[in-house]
Write a protein that holds these residues in place. Sequence first.
Motif, short mmCIF file in Angstrom:
data_model
loop_
_atom_site.label_atom_id
_atom_site.label_comp_id
_atom_site.label_asym_id
_atom_site.label_seq_id
_atom_site.Cartn_x
_atom_site.Cartn_y
_atom_site.Cartn_z
N THR A 72 -4.70 -14.13 -0.36
CA THR A 72 -5.26 -14.41 -1.68
C THR A 72 -5.50 -13.09 -2.41
OG1 THR A 72 -7.55 -14.30 -0.92
CG2 THR A 72 -6.42 -16.44 -0.75
N LEU A 73 -5.79 -13.17 -3.69
CA LEU A 73 -6.08 -11.95 -4.44
C LEU A 73 -7.33 -11.22 -3.92
CD1 LEU A 73 -5.18 -12.78 -8.16
CD2 LEU A 73 -4.03 -11.19 -6.62
N PRO A 74 -8.43 -11.94 -3.64
CA PRO A 74 -9.58 -11.23 -3.06
C PRO A 74 -9.25 -10.57 -1.73
CG PRO A 74 -10.29 -13.33 -3.97
CD PRO A 74 -8.80 -13.34 -4.00
N GLU A 75 -8.42 -11.22 -0.91
CA GLU A 75 -8.02 -10.61 0.35
C GLU A 75 -7.16 -9.38 0.12
OE1 GLU A 75 -7.96 -14.63 3.20
OE2 GLU A 75 -6.15 -14.00 2.12
N LEU A 76 -6.28 -9.45 -0.88
CA LEU A 76 -5.45 -8.29 -1.23
C LEU A 76 -6.33 -7.14 -1.70
CD1 LEU A 76 -2.59 -7.09 -1.68
CD2 LEU A 76 -2.70 -8.03 -4.02
N ILE B 96 -7.84 -5.45 1.24
CA ILE B 96 -6.82 -4.64 1.92
C ILE B 96 -6.68 -3.29 1.22
CG2 ILE B 96 -4.33 -4.44 2.35
CD1 ILE B 96 -4.34 -7.51 2.78
N MET B 97 -6.65 -3.32 -0.10
CA MET B 97 -6.51 -2.07 -0.85
C MET B 97 -7.71 -1.15 -0.63
SD MET B 97 -3.56 -2.67 -2.06
CE MET B 97 -3.27 -1.23 -3.07
N PHE C 5 0.61 1.97 -1.89
CA PHE C 5 1.38 0.79 -2.28
C PHE C 5 1.38 -0.19 -1.11
CE2 PHE C 5 3.04 4.41 -4.59
CZ PHE C 5 3.17 3.94 -5.89
N VAL C 6 1.11 -1.45 -1.40
CA VAL C 6 1.06 -2.46 -0.35
C VAL C 6 1.97 -3.63 -0.72
CG1 VAL C 6 -0.38 -4.16 0.83
CG2 VAL C 6 -1.26 -1.85 0.43
N VAL C 7 2.80 -4.03 0.22
CA VAL C 7 3.60 -5.25 0.08
C VAL C 7 3.23 -6.17 1.23
CG1 VAL C 7 5.92 -6.24 0.24
CG2 VAL C 7 5.53 -4.20 -1.17
N VAL C 8 2.74 -7.36 0.88
CA VAL C 8 2.36 -8.35 1.89
C VAL C 8 3.39 -9.48 1.85
CG1 VAL C 8 0.58 -9.95 2.68
CG2 VAL C 8 -0.08 -7.85 1.50
#
Length: 358
Positions: A304-308, A311-312, A289-292
Motif C-alpha cells: 500500500t502507499l503507507p507501507e511504501l 519502506i522509504m 529509488f525503490v521498485v516493489v
Amino acid sequence: MDETRDTTQTSDRPLTPRTPRRPRTPRSPRQRRLRLTIGASALTIGLVAAGGTAWALDRFVIPHVEISDVSAYEAEQAEQAGAAGTDAATTADAAAGEASASGTGTATLTETTYDDGAGTTVDISTVVTGTGDDTVTMYVADVTLSDATRLRSAFAADQFGENITETTSAIAAANDAVFAINGDYYGFRDTGIVIRNGVVYRDDGAREGLAFYADGTVEVYDETTTTADELVADGVWNTLSFGPAIVEGGQVVDGIDQVEVDTNFGNHSIQGDQPRTAVGVVDANHLVFVVVDGRSPGYSAGVTLPELAQIMIDHGAVTAYNLDGGGSSTMVFDGSLVNDPLGRGEERGTSDILYLAR
C-alpha cells in the motif's frame, strides 16, 4: 440411358386458402413521432458509442507527437539559452561540464554496483519480507550523485507527446543508461508541469509535483501555484508530475491511503497492494529509488502507499514521492531488467525514464 425427371411437386392434400391480410391501421401523428424519436435515439446511441470508442482510442492509444527529435530540441534550447545568457544556460553548461568530468575517472561495475570514478555511485540491493502469499520483494537503489544534473530524463522513441511508449529497457539502451527506472508516464495525461533536463515541455499545473534542482535539492511543490518558466529560472532541472508525496519531513504523509492521482477516463485506483515505484531524498545529491513488485502471490504481493512510505523512511528518505506503478514499475541496471514486473518478467511500455548515463 438418361432419364428426364419431373420436378413438379404434387400432394394429395387439398390446398388451404390463404387467410386474407388484415388491412393496416393508419398510425396516428403521435405514434409516427414516437417511432421516429425511438429510431433517432437508437441511432444517436450507436453514434455516441462509436464516437466514444474513437475518442478513447485517440486520447489514450494513438500516438500524438509534438516534438519528433527531443535530443535535437534540447540541444537547440541549450544553445538559445546560452545566447541569451539565462540561468537555464548556466544549468545547461553545468550539465555539460559534469558530463565531461564524469568521464575522467575510472568506472567500476559489478552485478549490483556502479562507480563512475567521479563521485556518482549506485548500489542495488534486493529486500524480501513476509512469507507465502504475503511475501513482498523489492529492489532498492542507493544513488549518490557527483552533480544533480547527472540524473537525467529520457522520453520513449526520443519524442515528446501523448501515448508514445517504449519499455524502460529500450529507452535505457537508447540512452546508454547504466541505471534507470520508469518515470511518471507523463504521456498518459495532458496536464502537469513537465521540465526535463532543464527544458520546458509542458506547463499546465494540475497536481502535486516533485522538483529536482541543479544544486542537488529536491522538493515537493504545488504545480498550480507557479509556472514552468519560473521553476527553470529558479534552477529546476527535472520535474515529475504523478504523486502523491508519501514522505515529508521524515514522516508518512497523512491521508495517502485515500488519494486518487487522476480521475480521468481509464485510470484506476492506486490504493491497495500494488507494484510501486518511488524516489526518495536522503540528502542533497543522495537519493534512494525503490521498485516493489506485486500482483504475484508467493513472489510479491505489492504494498500500500503507507507501507511504501515506511519502506522509504526505513531506507533513509526524508522526502519521498510515488511514481507510476503497476506493470510500469521497472528497474534496469547495466542493460538488464532487475525486477520481475507482475511476476512475468515482461515490461509494460512507458513514456519516460529517469536514468544515469555511463
